[in-house]
Write a protein that holds these residues in place. Sequence first.
Motif, PDB file in Angstrom:
ATOM      1  N   ASP A  64      40.421  62.111  37.005  1.00 28.51           N
ATOM      2  CA  ASP A  64      39.894  60.836  37.449  1.00 28.51           C
ATOM      3  C   ASP A  64      40.940  60.141  38.308  1.00 28.51           C
ATOM      4  O   ASP A  64      42.138  60.283  38.069  1.00 28.51           O
ATOM      5  CB  ASP A  64      39.547  59.955  36.234  1.00 28.51           C
ATOM      6  CG  ASP A  64      38.860  58.659  36.613  1.00 28.51           C
ATOM      7  OD1 ASP A  64      38.103  58.652  37.604  1.00 28.51           O
ATOM      8  OD2 ASP A  64      39.088  57.656  35.936  1.00 28.51           O
ATOM      9  N   ARG A  66      41.194  56.185  40.001  1.00 30.75           N
ATOM     10  CA  ARG A  66      40.583  54.883  40.269  1.00 30.75           C
ATOM     11  C   ARG A  66      41.628  54.035  40.965  1.00 30.75           C
ATOM     12  O   ARG A  66      42.754  53.912  40.493  1.00 30.75           O
ATOM     13  CB  ARG A  66      40.150  54.211  38.970  1.00 30.75           C
ATOM     14  CG  ARG A  66      39.418  52.898  39.222  1.00 30.75           C
ATOM     15  CD  ARG A  66      38.988  52.256  37.940  1.00 30.75           C
ATOM     16  NE  ARG A  66      40.164  51.564  37.389  1.00 30.75           N
ATOM     17  CZ  ARG A  66      40.319  51.294  36.106  1.00 30.75           C
ATOM     18  NH1 ARG A  66      39.446  51.671  35.229  1.00 30.75           N
ATOM     19  NH2 ARG A  66      41.387  50.650  35.690  1.00 30.75           N
ATOM     20  N   ASP A  68      42.264  50.277  42.311  1.00 32.57           N
ATOM     21  CA  ASP A  68      41.845  48.878  42.307  1.00 32.57           C
ATOM     22  C   ASP A  68      42.790  48.116  43.214  1.00 32.57           C
ATOM     23  O   ASP A  68      43.977  47.992  42.909  1.00 32.57           O
ATOM     24  CB  ASP A  68      41.907  48.276  40.895  1.00 32.57           C
ATOM     25  CG  ASP A  68      40.960  48.957  39.932  1.00 32.57           C
ATOM     26  OD1 ASP A  68      39.821  49.261  40.340  1.00 32.57           O
ATOM     27  OD2 ASP A  68      41.359  49.188  38.786  1.00 32.57           O
TER      28      ASP A  68
END
Length: 93
Positions: A64, A66, A68
Amino acid sequence: MTLTLSVEDAAALWTAAAAKTMRTSALTHEDVLDTLGACEEAEIADCLAALLLPIDLAGCRAQDLRIDAVPVLAAVPPVAALGLLGPPGRQAA
């Protein structure tokens, strides 16, 4: 694993991301602008993704990623950022 970054030079980040994207894909300069934004208004998360992907760590498999992007108003005092001081040159009552 957690990695926290502060982007100190968005233009340098954009330049590196654009160069890698042009070198490793069939995208045109216009495609890069559509993807990463203009250097002056760089899409920070997209620039980071362009530089980080694909993840290639020997013996590892990425599960994964991610990103931000959180804008920071470091140079603006919190009260001024909220508009509580009133118009410039006048203090709010």
